[in-house]
Structures are given as C-alpha cells and as structure tokens.
Design a protein around this motif. Structure first.
Motif, PDB file in Angstrom:
ATOM      1  N   TYR A  89       0.822  -1.212   0.000  1.00 64.13           N
ATOM      2  CA  TYR A  89       0.000   0.000   0.000  1.00 64.13           C
ATOM      3  C   TYR A  89       0.857   1.264   0.000  1.00 64.13           C
ATOM      4  O   TYR A  89       0.534   2.230  -0.678  1.00 64.13           O
ATOM      5  CB  TYR A  89      -0.954   0.000   1.193  1.00 64.13           C
ATOM      6  CG  TYR A  89      -1.916  -1.151   1.138  1.00 64.13           C
ATOM      7  CD1 TYR A  89      -2.879  -1.224   0.138  1.00 64.13           C
ATOM      8  CD2 TYR A  89      -1.839  -2.191   2.052  1.00 64.13           C
ATOM      9  CE1 TYR A  89      -3.754  -2.287   0.062  1.00 64.13           C
ATOM     10  CE2 TYR A  89      -2.712  -3.259   1.990  1.00 64.13           C
ATOM     11  CZ  TYR A  89      -3.669  -3.297   0.996  1.00 64.13           C
ATOM     12  OH  TYR A  89      -4.523  -4.357   0.924  1.00 64.13           O
ATOM     13  N   SER A  90       1.946   1.260   0.744  1.00 62.54           N
ATOM     14  CA  SER A  90       2.801   2.452   0.744  1.00 62.54           C
ATOM     15  C   SER A  90       3.533   2.597  -0.594  1.00 62.54           C
ATOM     16  O   SER A  90       3.734   3.713  -1.070  1.00 62.54           O
ATOM     17  CB  SER A  90       3.805   2.407   1.895  1.00 62.54           C
ATOM     18  OG  SER A  90       4.715   1.346   1.747  1.00 62.54           O
ATOM     19  N   VAL A  91       3.897   1.482  -1.217  1.00 58.18           N
ATOM     20  CA  VAL A  91       4.521   1.548  -2.541  1.00 58.18           C
ATOM     21  C   VAL A  91       3.515   2.077  -3.559  1.00 58.18           C
ATOM     22  O   VAL A  91       3.841   2.921  -4.396  1.00 58.18           O
ATOM     23  CB  VAL A  91       5.065   0.165  -2.965  1.00 58.18           C
ATOM     24  CG1 VAL A  91       5.486   0.158  -4.420  1.00 58.18           C
ATOM     25  CG2 VAL A  91       6.235  -0.234  -2.086  1.00 58.18           C
ATOM     26  N   ALA A  92       2.281   1.620  -3.466  1.00 61.50           N
ATOM     27  CA  ALA A  92       1.234   2.087  -4.375  1.00 61.50           C
ATOM     28  C   ALA A  92       0.927   3.563  -4.158  1.00 61.50           C
ATOM     29  O   ALA A  92       0.572   4.271  -5.094  1.00 61.50           O
ATOM     30  CB  ALA A  92      -0.032   1.259  -4.190  1.00 61.50           C
ATOM     31  N   ALA A  93       1.082   4.058  -2.946  1.00 60.06           N
ATOM     32  CA  ALA A  93       0.845   5.475  -2.673  1.00 60.06           C
ATOM     33  C   ALA A  93       2.016   6.335  -3.159  1.00 60.06           C
ATOM     34  O   ALA A  93       1.821   7.505  -3.512  1.00 60.06           O
ATOM     35  CB  ALA A  93       0.632   5.682  -1.177  1.00 60.06           C
ATOM     36  N   ARG A  94       3.217   5.763  -3.184  1.00 65.36           N
ATOM     37  CA  ARG A  94       4.397   6.528  -3.601  1.00 65.36           C
ATOM     38  C   ARG A  94       4.501   6.692  -5.113  1.00 65.36           C
ATOM     39  O   ARG A  94       5.092   7.652  -5.592  1.00 65.36           O
ATOM     40  CB  ARG A  94       5.658   5.856  -3.067  1.00 65.36           C
ATOM     41  CG  ARG A  94       5.767   5.922  -1.561  1.00 65.36           C
ATOM     42  CD  ARG A  94       6.921   5.139  -1.038  1.00 65.36           C
ATOM     43  NE  ARG A  94       8.178   5.776  -1.426  1.00 65.36           N
ATOM     44  CZ  ARG A  94       9.353   5.337  -1.043  1.00 65.36           C
ATOM     45  NH1 ARG A  94       9.452   4.264  -0.280  1.00 65.36           N
ATOM     46  NH2 ARG A  94      10.443   5.954  -1.419  1.00 65.36           N
ATOM     47  N   PHE A  95       3.946   5.759  -5.886  1.00 61.34           N
ATOM     48  CA  PHE A  95       4.039   5.842  -7.343  1.00 61.34           C
ATOM     49  C   PHE A  95       3.488   7.139  -7.912  1.00 61.34           C
ATOM     50  O   PHE A  95       4.152   7.775  -8.724  1.00 61.34           O
ATOM     51  CB  PHE A  95       3.341   4.663  -8.001  1.00 61.34           C
ATOM     52  CG  PHE A  95       4.153   3.395  -8.020  1.00 61.34           C
ATOM     53  CD1 PHE A  95       5.539   3.421  -7.927  1.00 61.34           C
ATOM     54  CD2 PHE A  95       3.536   2.169  -8.119  1.00 61.34           C
ATOM     55  CE1 PHE A  95       6.279   2.271  -7.943  1.00 61.34           C
ATOM     56  CE2 PHE A  95       4.269   1.004  -8.136  1.00 61.34           C
ATOM     57  CZ  PHE A  95       5.639   1.047  -8.053  1.00 61.34           C
ATOM     58  N   PRO A  96       2.279   7.565  -7.543  1.00 65.40           N
ATOM     59  CA  PRO A  96       1.775   8.828  -8.133  1.00 65.40           C
ATOM     60  C   PRO A  96       2.651  10.029  -7.816  1.00 65.40           C
ATOM     61  O   PRO A  96       2.809  10.918  -8.656  1.00 65.40           O
ATOM     62  CB  PRO A  96       0.378   8.977  -7.521  1.00 65.40           C
ATOM     63  CG  PRO A  96      -0.018   7.613  -7.123  1.00 65.40           C
ATOM     64  CD  PRO A  96       1.256   6.920  -6.747  1.00 65.40           C
ATOM     65  N   ALA A  97       3.232  10.067  -6.645  1.00 66.58           N
ATOM     66  CA  ALA A  97       4.099  11.196  -6.289  1.00 66.58           C
ATOM     67  C   ALA A  97       5.339  11.234  -7.173  1.00 66.58           C
ATOM     68  O   ALA A  97       5.825  12.302  -7.519  1.00 66.58           O
ATOM     69  CB  ALA A  97       4.507  11.113  -4.827  1.00 66.58           C
ATOM     70  N   GLN A  98       5.837  10.064  -7.553  1.00 61.07           N
ATOM     71  CA  GLN A  98       7.015  10.013  -8.403  1.00 61.07           C
ATOM     72  C   GLN A  98       6.671  10.289  -9.863  1.00 61.07           C
ATOM     73  O   GLN A  98       7.458  10.873 -10.588  1.00 61.07           O
ATOM     74  CB  GLN A  98       7.688   8.643  -8.274  1.00 61.07           C
ATOM     75  CG  GLN A  98       8.242   8.389  -6.903  1.00 61.07           C
ATOM     76  CD  GLN A  98       8.686   6.956  -6.697  1.00 61.07           C
ATOM     77  OE1 GLN A  98       8.333   6.076  -7.479  1.00 61.07           O
ATOM     78  NE2 GLN A  98       9.425   6.702  -5.650  1.00 61.07           N
ATOM     79  N   VAL A  99       5.497   9.892 -10.292  1.00 64.17           N
ATOM     80  CA  VAL A  99       5.120  10.032 -11.691  1.00 64.17           C
ATOM     81  C   VAL A  99       4.563  11.426 -12.001  1.00 64.17           C
ATOM     82  O   VAL A  99       4.790  11.955 -13.080  1.00 64.17           O
ATOM     83  CB  VAL A  99       4.109   8.919 -12.082  1.00 64.17           C
ATOM     84  CG1 VAL A  99       3.553   9.141 -13.470  1.00 64.17           C
ATOM     85  CG2 VAL A  99       4.757   7.566 -11.969  1.00 64.17           C
ATOM     86  N   LEU A 100       3.857  12.039 -11.063  1.00 60.17           N
ATOM     87  CA  LEU A 100       3.223  13.323 -11.314  1.00 60.17           C
ATOM     88  C   LEU A 100       4.228  14.426 -11.636  1.00 60.17           C
ATOM     89  O   LEU A 100       3.908  15.361 -12.371  1.00 60.17           O
ATOM     90  CB  LEU A 100       2.359  13.744 -10.130  1.00 60.17           C
ATOM     91  CG  LEU A 100       1.042  12.994  -9.994  1.00 60.17           C
ATOM     92  CD1 LEU A 100       0.308  13.438  -8.752  1.00 60.17           C
ATOM     93  CD2 LEU A 100       0.177  13.176 -11.218  1.00 60.17           C
ATOM     94  N   ASN A 101       5.413  14.358 -11.103  1.00 57.94           N
ATOM     95  CA  ASN A 101       6.422  15.357 -11.396  1.00 57.94           C
ATOM     96  C   ASN A 101       6.953  15.231 -12.808  1.00 57.94           C
ATOM     97  O   ASN A 101       7.473  16.196 -13.362  1.00 57.94           O
ATOM     98  CB  ASN A 101       7.596  15.259 -10.413  1.00 57.94           C
ATOM     99  CG  ASN A 101       7.309  15.984  -9.139  1.00 57.94           C
ATOM    100  OD1 ASN A 101       6.729  17.052  -9.150  1.00 57.94           O
ATOM    101  ND2 ASN A 101       7.716  15.404  -8.038  1.00 57.94           N
TER     102      ASN A 101
END
Length: 103
Positions: A89-101
């Motif tokens: 779940y934490s990995v899934a939450a971190r993906f958008p933060a890395q991709v949105l930039n």
C-alpha cells in the motif's frame, strides 16, 4: 504517518531531480566556456563529473528525506526483491508522487 512522509519525500525528491537534470547541458556549456574547453571528449568528461556529483547529492538528499526515491521502477524493484521495508500500500501510494512530477 510514514506513508504520507514517504509520498511527500518522493514528490520533493522527484522535483529536485527533474529540475537539476534539466540544467546539465547548460551547466556543461558554462563550465566548458569558463575553462576554455571546446566540444568533444573533454565536454563529455565535464558532463560525467556533473552527473556524478548530482547523483551523489541526490543520494544524500534522499536519505535526509527519509529514504525518498525518484524512480518508480527502482521502488517497484526493491519491493519485489523484498529489500524495501515498505508495504504494498505504501509503494502504491508513492508511485503517483514520483510520476506526477514527470508529467
């Protein structure tokens, strides 16, 4: 709280990496002009030194931000290998933060 800190850290780290790496070409040109170095292998050497210094600093900054990362593929690989201490779940939450930039 750890998930939110990881997401914010990843967002900040990715922003720093995207901004910094977009300046490598002009920084190489500025340093080459300052030292009177033309195009060719010496310019490539300057670029390699800049990249080495930047990614060394990114490692220090990532550690200071609590293990922040800028590469979603690295995050997924470390999770799949069992090296990361993150949950799915934490990995899934971190993906958008890395991709949105990157958009």
């Amino acid at each position: 709280m750890g998930v939110v800190k990881g997401v914010v850290g990843d967002f900040v780290m990715t922003f720093i990496v995207i901004f910094s790496t977009s300046t490598i070409g002009i920084l190489t040109h500025i340093l080459g002009s300052a030292f009177g170095i033309g195009q060719g292998l010496t310019s490539l050497f300057i670029t390699m030194v800049i990249v080495f210094v930047l990614f060394s600093l990114f490692g220090i900054i990532g550690d200071a931000l609590g293990g922040a990362a800028f590469n979603p593929a690295g995050t997924a690989a470390f999770y799949a290998a069992g090296v990361a201490k993150d949950s799915l779940y934490s990995v899934a939450a971190r993906f958008p933060a890395q991709v949105l930039n990157c958009a």
